[in-house]
Design a protein around this motif. Structure first.
Motif, mmCIF file in Angstrom:
data_model
loop_
_atom_site.group_PDB
_atom_site.id
_atom_site.type_symbol
_atom_site.label_atom_id
_atom_site.label_comp_id
_atom_site.label_asym_id
_atom_site.label_seq_id
_atom_site.Cartn_x
_atom_site.Cartn_y
_atom_site.Cartn_z
ATOM 1 N N UNK A 1 44.601 35.042 26.467
ATOM 2 C CA UNK A 1 44.221 36.224 25.469
ATOM 3 C C UNK A 1 42.492 36.327 25.867
ATOM 4 N N UNK A 2 41.937 35.244 25.930
ATOM 5 C CA UNK A 2 40.545 35.367 26.488
ATOM 6 C C UNK A 2 40.349 36.018 27.699
ATOM 7 N N UNK A 3 41.203 35.818 28.705
ATOM 8 C CA UNK A 3 41.258 36.639 30.133
ATOM 9 C C UNK A 3 41.301 37.993 29.947
ATOM 10 N N UNK A 4 42.262 38.297 28.999
ATOM 11 C CA UNK A 4 42.761 39.810 28.891
ATOM 12 C C UNK A 4 41.576 40.271 28.041
ATOM 13 N N UNK A 5 40.785 39.769 27.103
ATOM 14 C CA UNK A 5 39.637 40.397 26.437
ATOM 15 C C UNK A 5 38.578 40.759 27.404
ATOM 16 N N UNK A 6 38.505 39.633 28.423
ATOM 17 C CA UNK A 6 37.223 39.719 29.184
ATOM 18 C C UNK A 6 37.264 40.926 30.233
ATOM 19 N N UNK A 7 38.477 41.035 30.812
ATOM 20 C CA UNK A 7 38.968 41.742 31.823
ATOM 21 C C UNK A 7 39.202 43.383 31.213
ATOM 22 N N UNK A 8 39.474 43.390 29.904
ATOM 23 C CA UNK A 8 39.417 44.575 29.367
ATOM 24 C C UNK A 8 38.008 45.370 29.191
ATOM 25 N N UNK A 9 37.143 44.400 28.857
ATOM 26 C CA UNK A 9 35.837 44.633 28.665
ATOM 27 C C UNK A 9 35.318 45.132 29.818
ATOM 28 N N UNK A 10 35.571 44.272 31.083
ATOM 29 C CA UNK A 10 35.043 44.787 32.402
ATOM 30 C C UNK A 10 35.644 45.989 32.769
ATOM 31 N N UNK A 11 37.026 46.389 32.382
ATOM 32 C CA UNK A 11 37.564 47.588 32.887
ATOM 33 C C UNK A 11 36.895 48.857 32.246
ATOM 34 N N UNK A 12 36.503 48.745 31.237
ATOM 35 C CA UNK A 12 35.760 49.740 30.453
ATOM 36 C C UNK A 12 34.507 50.321 31.121
ATOM 37 N N UNK A 13 33.751 48.980 31.560
ATOM 38 C CA UNK A 13 32.672 49.596 32.554
ATOM 39 C C UNK A 13 33.102 49.833 33.714
ATOM 40 N N UNK A 14 34.083 49.382 34.430
ATOM 41 C CA UNK A 14 34.378 49.737 35.744
ATOM 42 C C UNK A 14 34.823 51.314 35.765
ATOM 43 N N UNK A 15 35.690 51.677 34.648
ATOM 44 C CA UNK A 15 36.053 53.097 34.362
ATOM 45 C C UNK A 15 34.977 53.958 34.479
ATOM 46 N N UNK A 16 33.857 53.651 34.016
ATOM 47 C CA UNK A 16 32.796 54.663 34.044
ATOM 48 C C UNK A 16 32.033 54.441 35.484
ATOM 49 N N UNK A 17 31.900 53.423 35.875
ATOM 50 C CA UNK A 17 31.046 52.992 37.059
ATOM 51 C C UNK A 17 31.788 53.719 38.212
ATOM 52 N N UNK A 18 33.120 53.532 38.351
ATOM 53 C CA UNK A 18 34.018 54.265 39.401
ATOM 54 C C UNK A 18 34.023 55.709 39.428
#
Length: 251
Positions: free
Chosen positions: A214-231
């Motif tokens: 669950x911690x991994x999901x939360x961290x990855x989800x936060x990273x994906x929010x950033x990646x969504x904009x960066x890409x």
């Protein structure tokens, strides 16, 4: 991005790539060119989101802007400055096309973060079309604006004369590889992030490691929010760079 995990013969079974399967949105059956699929449905929602934000959200043009108007104005100013800084004043006339690209990609990326949603930009069929559209547009524009002088883009005049033909071949290959790298970068990053989230979600079914998952999901989800904009930003800024080459091949 919901996951199905179950135990078969003592092992955990889940399929992180199943979320990228294109299938009919209504019912089952084969996918034809006229079939409404999960991909087309979420692309349609992305278009609606862009329209709602940029048209409806800023329609009142309030002196004290609403939240939607503030976001629309921020996006407008951000992309306009990017185009002006990279392409110069001459490139501003192509701002609507670049703004449309950015907003469509960023909305597809963010909508794809909704649980059970489909992310169109995770498919090469979508990103290749976007990249080819940019490639053909800047190539045609380069010849229209500069004629045969556009070919000077491939001739490195500052290099020693003996090396120029070799560098010209390298530059030509590099130029035609642009749509490949342009499309793979976007689709690959989006697909990888979503697959990793689903892998963590699969392990969350195991009681022993569920807190870590669950911690991994939360961290990855936060990273994906950033990646969504960066890409979306990277795709757009590369489009501006390619446009600058078309407008100013000698630079």
């Amino acid at each position: 991005m919901a996951t199905e995990a179950h135990s078969e013969e003592g092992g955990l079974v889940f399929h992180p790539m199943d979320q990228f399967i294109v299938e009919p949105f209504f019912g089952d059956g084969p996918v034809a060119w006229y079939t409404v699929t999960n991909a087309t449905f979420w692309m349609f929602l992305a278009v609606i989101a862009v329209f709602a934000l940029l048209v409806l959200g800023s329609s009142k043009r309030s002196v004290i802007p609403t939240r939607m108007q503030s976001v629309a104005e921020l996006a407008y100013g951000f992309i306009y400055k990017m185009v002006e800084d990279i392409c110069g004043k001459e490139g501003v006339k192509y701002f609507p096309y670049i703004m449309t690209l950015f907003m469509f990609i960023v909305c597809c990326n963010f909508l794809g973060l909704i649980p059970t949603a489909f992310t169109p930009t995770s498919h090469f069929a979508v990103t290749v079309v976007l990249a080819l559209a940019v490639f053909l547009t800047v190539t045609i524009l380069g010849f229209v604006k500069n004629g045969a002088a556009f070919l000077s883009l491939f001739w490195v005049a500052s290099a020693p004369l003996a090396l120029r033909p070799i560098l010209a071949v390298i530059e030509i290959i590099s130029y035609f590889v642009r749509p490949v790298s342009h499309s793979i970068r976007l689709a690959g990053n989006v697909m990888a992030g979503h697959a990793v989230i689903k892998v963590f979600a699969g392990f969350a079914a195991l009681t022993a490691v569920s807190p870590i998952a669950i911690l991994g999901i939360t961290a990855m989800y936060g990273l994906e929010v950033l990646v969504s904009f960066i890409q979306a930003y990277v795709f757009t800024i590369l489009t501006c760079v390619y446009l600058k080459d078309a407008l100013h091949p000698h630079h």
